[in-house]
Design a protein around this motif. Sequence first.
Motif, PDB file in Angstrom:
ATOM      1  N   PRO A 232      40.475  45.841  35.464  1.00  0.00           N
ATOM      2  CA  PRO A 232      39.936  47.078  36.033  1.00  0.00           C
ATOM      3  C   PRO A 232      40.431  47.297  37.448  1.00  0.00           C
ATOM      4  CG  PRO A 232      38.207  45.859  34.893  1.00  0.00           C
ATOM      5  CD  PRO A 232      39.418  44.965  34.921  1.00  0.00           C
ATOM      6  N   GLY A 233      40.640  48.552  37.792  1.00  0.00           N
ATOM      7  CA  GLY A 233      41.253  48.881  39.076  1.00  0.00           C
ATOM      8  C   GLY A 233      40.489  48.384  40.282  1.00  0.00           C
ATOM      9  N   ARG A 234      39.185  48.205  40.162  1.00  0.00           N
ATOM     10  CA  ARG A 234      38.400  47.764  41.306  1.00  0.00           C
ATOM     11  C   ARG A 234      38.339  46.245  41.416  1.00  0.00           C
ATOM     12  NH1 ARG A 234      35.794  51.181  44.259  1.00  0.00           N
ATOM     13  NH2 ARG A 234      34.298  49.611  44.953  1.00  0.00           N
ATOM     14  N   THR A 235      39.057  45.528  40.545  1.00  0.00           N
ATOM     15  CA  THR A 235      39.103  44.075  40.646  1.00  0.00           C
ATOM     16  C   THR A 235      39.718  43.681  41.987  1.00  0.00           C
ATOM     17  OG1 THR A 235      39.348  43.847  38.256  1.00  0.00           O
ATOM     18  CG2 THR A 235      39.965  41.951  39.600  1.00  0.00           C
ATOM     19  N   LEU A 236      39.022  42.829  42.704  1.00  0.00           N
ATOM     20  CA  LEU A 236      39.473  42.426  44.034  1.00  0.00           C
ATOM     21  C   LEU A 236      40.064  41.022  43.948  1.00  0.00           C
ATOM     22  CD1 LEU A 236      39.631  43.046  47.071  1.00  0.00           C
ATOM     23  CD2 LEU A 236      37.329  42.103  47.302  1.00  0.00           C
ATOM     24  N   VAL A 237      41.390  40.924  43.830  1.00  0.00           N
ATOM     25  CA  VAL A 237      42.067  39.630  43.795  1.00  0.00           C
ATOM     26  C   VAL A 237      42.340  39.212  45.231  1.00  0.00           C
ATOM     27  CG1 VAL A 237      44.065  38.335  42.981  1.00  0.00           C
ATOM     28  CG2 VAL A 237      43.090  40.136  41.550  1.00  0.00           C
ATOM     29  N   LEU A 238      41.713  38.107  45.651  1.00  0.00           N
ATOM     30  CA  LEU A 238      41.804  37.685  47.043  1.00  0.00           C
ATOM     31  C   LEU A 238      42.952  36.724  47.299  1.00  0.00           C
ATOM     32  CD1 LEU A 238      38.011  37.118  47.831  1.00  0.00           C
ATOM     33  CD2 LEU A 238      39.423  39.092  48.428  1.00  0.00           C
ATOM     34  N   SER A 239      43.363  35.948  46.307  1.00  0.00           N
ATOM     35  CA  SER A 239      44.419  34.961  46.520  1.00  0.00           C
ATOM     36  C   SER A 239      45.174  34.728  45.232  1.00  0.00           C
ATOM     37  CB  SER A 239      43.827  33.631  47.021  1.00  0.00           C
ATOM     38  OG  SER A 239      42.928  33.086  46.070  1.00  0.00           O
ATOM     39  N   LEU A 240      46.409  34.262  45.366  1.00  0.00           N
ATOM     40  CA  LEU A 240      47.280  34.011  44.218  1.00  0.00           C
ATOM     41  C   LEU A 240      48.209  32.865  44.579  1.00  0.00           C
ATOM     42  CD1 LEU A 240      48.298  35.022  41.398  1.00  0.00           C
ATOM     43  CD2 LEU A 240      49.925  36.454  42.645  1.00  0.00           C
ATOM     44  N   SER A 241      48.321  31.866  43.701  1.00  0.00           N
ATOM     45  CA  SER A 241      49.234  30.750  43.943  1.00  0.00           C
ATOM     46  C   SER A 241      49.828  30.270  42.628  1.00  0.00           C
ATOM     47  CB  SER A 241      48.534  29.597  44.661  1.00  0.00           C
ATOM     48  OG  SER A 241      47.473  29.070  43.878  1.00  0.00           O
ATOM     49  N   LEU A 242      50.997  29.602  42.711  1.00  0.00           N
ATOM     50  CA  LEU A 242      51.736  29.128  41.553  1.00  0.00           C
ATOM     51  C   LEU A 242      51.988  27.631  41.659  1.00  0.00           C
ATOM     52  CD1 LEU A 242      54.382  31.979  41.312  1.00  0.00           C
ATOM     53  CD2 LEU A 242      53.003  31.246  39.367  1.00  0.00           C
ATOM     54  N   THR A 243      52.097  26.978  40.500  1.00  0.00           N
ATOM     55  CA  THR A 243      52.503  25.581  40.481  1.00  0.00           C
ATOM     56  C   THR A 243      53.980  25.468  40.839  1.00  0.00           C
ATOM     57  OG1 THR A 243      52.854  25.795  38.105  1.00  0.00           O
ATOM     58  CG2 THR A 243      50.773  24.829  38.816  1.00  0.00           C
ATOM     59  N   GLY A 247      54.658  27.418  36.006  1.00  0.00           N
ATOM     60  CA  GLY A 247      54.042  27.504  34.686  1.00  0.00           C
ATOM     61  C   GLY A 247      52.609  27.965  34.688  1.00  0.00           C
ATOM     62  N   THR A 248      51.915  27.821  35.819  1.00  0.00           N
ATOM     63  CA  THR A 248      50.498  28.175  35.902  1.00  0.00           C
ATOM     64  C   THR A 248      50.218  28.893  37.207  1.00  0.00           C
ATOM     65  OG1 THR A 248      49.915  26.204  34.610  1.00  0.00           O
ATOM     66  CG2 THR A 248      48.135  27.292  35.800  1.00  0.00           C
ATOM     67  N   LEU A 249      49.373  29.937  37.129  1.00  0.00           N
ATOM     68  CA  LEU A 249      48.906  30.645  38.303  1.00  0.00           C
ATOM     69  C   LEU A 249      47.431  30.340  38.498  1.00  0.00           C
ATOM     70  CD1 LEU A 249      50.606  32.982  36.404  1.00  0.00           C
ATOM     71  CD2 LEU A 249      50.506  34.135  38.602  1.00  0.00           C
ATOM     72  N   ALA A 250      46.999  30.349  39.740  1.00  0.00           N
ATOM     73  CA  ALA A 250      45.578  30.309  40.076  1.00  0.00           C
ATOM     74  C   ALA A 250      45.279  31.524  40.941  1.00  0.00           C
ATOM     75  CB  ALA A 250      45.223  29.025  40.820  1.00  0.00           C
ATOM     76  N   TYR A 251      44.144  32.169  40.676  1.00  0.00           N
ATOM     77  CA  TYR A 251      43.764  33.310  41.498  1.00  0.00           C
ATOM     78  C   TYR A 251      42.245  33.360  41.615  1.00  0.00           C
ATOM     79  CZ  TYR A 251      42.796  35.789  37.078  1.00  0.00           C
ATOM     80  OH  TYR A 251      42.305  36.158  35.842  1.00  0.00           O
ATOM     81  N   SER A 252      41.769  33.991  42.676  1.00  0.00           N
ATOM     82  CA  SER A 252      40.338  34.150  42.903  1.00  0.00           C
ATOM     83  C   SER A 252      40.007  35.629  43.019  1.00  0.00           C
ATOM     84  CB  SER A 252      39.900  33.406  44.166  1.00  0.00           C
ATOM     85  OG  SER A 252      40.539  33.946  45.311  1.00  0.00           O
ATOM     86  N   THR A 253      38.803  35.976  42.614  1.00  0.00           N
ATOM     87  CA  THR A 253      38.338  37.363  42.697  1.00  0.00           C
ATOM     88  C   THR A 253      37.156  37.442  43.650  1.00  0.00           C
ATOM     89  OG1 THR A 253      36.930  37.037  40.740  1.00  0.00           O
ATOM     90  CG2 THR A 253      39.136  37.949  40.390  1.00  0.00           C
ATOM     91  N   GLY A 254      37.082  38.544  44.389  1.00  0.00           N
ATOM     92  CA  GLY A 254      36.020  38.734  45.359  1.00  0.00           C
ATOM     93  C   GLY A 254      34.763  39.296  44.724  1.00  0.00           C
ATOM     94  N   LEU A 255      33.662  39.114  45.404  1.00  0.00           N
ATOM     95  CA  LEU A 255      32.360  39.587  44.939  1.00  0.00           C
ATOM     96  C   LEU A 255      32.184  41.049  45.332  1.00  0.00           C
ATOM     97  CD1 LEU A 255      29.583  38.921  43.678  1.00  0.00           C
ATOM     98  CD2 LEU A 255      28.825  38.274  45.982  1.00  0.00           C
ATOM     99  N   ILE A 256      32.139  41.920  44.343  1.00  0.00           N
ATOM    100  CA  ILE A 256      31.874  43.334  44.581  1.00  0.00           C
ATOM    101  C   ILE A 256      30.825  43.792  43.570  1.00  0.00           C
ATOM    102  CG2 ILE A 256      34.171  43.829  45.515  1.00  0.00           C
ATOM    103  CD1 ILE A 256      34.947  44.975  42.811  1.00  0.00           C
ATOM    104  N   LYS A 257      30.366  45.007  43.712  1.00  0.00           N
ATOM    105  CA  LYS A 257      29.322  45.518  42.837  1.00  0.00           C
ATOM    106  C   LYS A 257      29.782  45.499  41.387  1.00  0.00           C
ATOM    107  CE  LYS A 257      26.010  49.339  42.531  1.00  0.00           C
ATOM    108  NZ  LYS A 257      25.637  50.671  43.090  1.00  0.00           N
ATOM    109  N   PHE A 258      28.993  44.908  40.522  1.00  0.00           N
ATOM    110  CA  PHE A 258      29.229  44.796  39.082  1.00  0.00           C
ATOM    111  C   PHE A 258      30.359  43.830  38.724  1.00  0.00           C
ATOM    112  CE2 PHE A 258      27.770  49.350  39.475  1.00  0.00           C
ATOM    113  CZ  PHE A 258      26.450  49.079  39.135  1.00  0.00           C
TER     114      PHE A 258
END
Length: 439
Positions: A232-243, A247-258
Amino acid sequence: MNSIEHRLRDAYRGATDTVRPEAILQFDEPSVALGRPSAGQVRRSYRRLTMPLAAAAAFALVAALTAIVLPRVISGSAREHHGGHQQSPSAATGPAGRFLVQVSGKASNAGSDGFLTVRGVPEGTVVARIAPPEAGMYFAGLATGDGRHYVTALWRSGVCRTWLYQFQLNDAGQPSTLEPYRVSSVRQMLGPIAVSGDNLTFGYVGHPCRGRTTDLSVVRLVTMRTRFWTAPGRTLVLSLSLTSGGGTLAYSTGLIKFMPSDVYVLRSDAPPGQLARRSHVVARAAGYGVSDEINSAVITPDGSTVYFTTNPTGRASDNRWQLRAADLRTGHSRVIRRYTGFPGPLIADPSVYQAIVVISQLSPLPSPSPSGPTSAPSPSPSPSGRRTLLPEPPPTPSSTSPAGNYVRTPVALISLGTGRLTPLRGNGWPTLVNGIFAW
């Protein structure tokens, strides 16, 4: 040579003759499933392990498991003991871990007089500066996978496109000339970007010029094949990293309404589709507190561990935060250390041995006036000549900032394995507070 040695030799030979090259895991591929496997997954994994050895005798199977599995367990335990770190910064050669690159100067949708600044770590002294490649462009993102090769994202005022350039640092921290990256531009406004340690995989979060989605994309630079997953467009991805091998990504999402704040991992060869369905949850912030947020996450080069931060938000804020580690082999997470204040993103060195973070402290002093780069795009003519609104910037978390005023503390260096925090007191470090940086 006695009969037992003969039998062992023949067993090893018989077992290895049954192994197909395409069945051998790559260095960046985990040897077990992420998270806690179900009983069915365990049975399927066992069948996959034993099928290539079906032609071997029972003794050969035991010998093969002794020769293959045991060394993997030993090496895996060694990596786990060191928190997934490949080497200490003190043992590193070249610029990795010794220099940091940040976005400096003014930047806005009206243009920029900004530049990139290379600083020495830990002293913070300026080593070099890099100007934008063209007038009217300004720096909007940075990433490196090895501390030597950098990728930077640039925007133009009123244009829904991101240009990507690359440069290198030599052992003295001096940069090469900016040159177009293999992915020269993307018709999106890019958020976090990431590069694998081998520089063969590029990942990014993009906000399309039209539509209400957010894309997470991976480009394999050898083939230039791109995979992407939508959210969804309002997804707040705060960080992104790769191995290391991408082969693998890690990402975090921020706390927003809903929308909750979580840490995920995603295989870069996963089928396209909805991002949430293709990803595996590593940690849920709500499990630590109803209003907790995971501010950022970073995966180790070998894909064994994800480090992340948690802190209460809104009225529940207690001016404290935690550094945590999740073991992807066992699915368990642990608290490494607790701190006071409110954390910025963890910006780790290539070995993911240590990270730099800016920490805010609650203070009775008035809040400082906002400054620094802004990511709010402005209306721009579309390629067809019709005017269209550029995608909105990532939504601001509705409850992530604790109530109260803040005063910034010096930038801190954190040992991810032990949690030891060391303030960086050089005069240049306060400029990182509102900037973008990588090292």
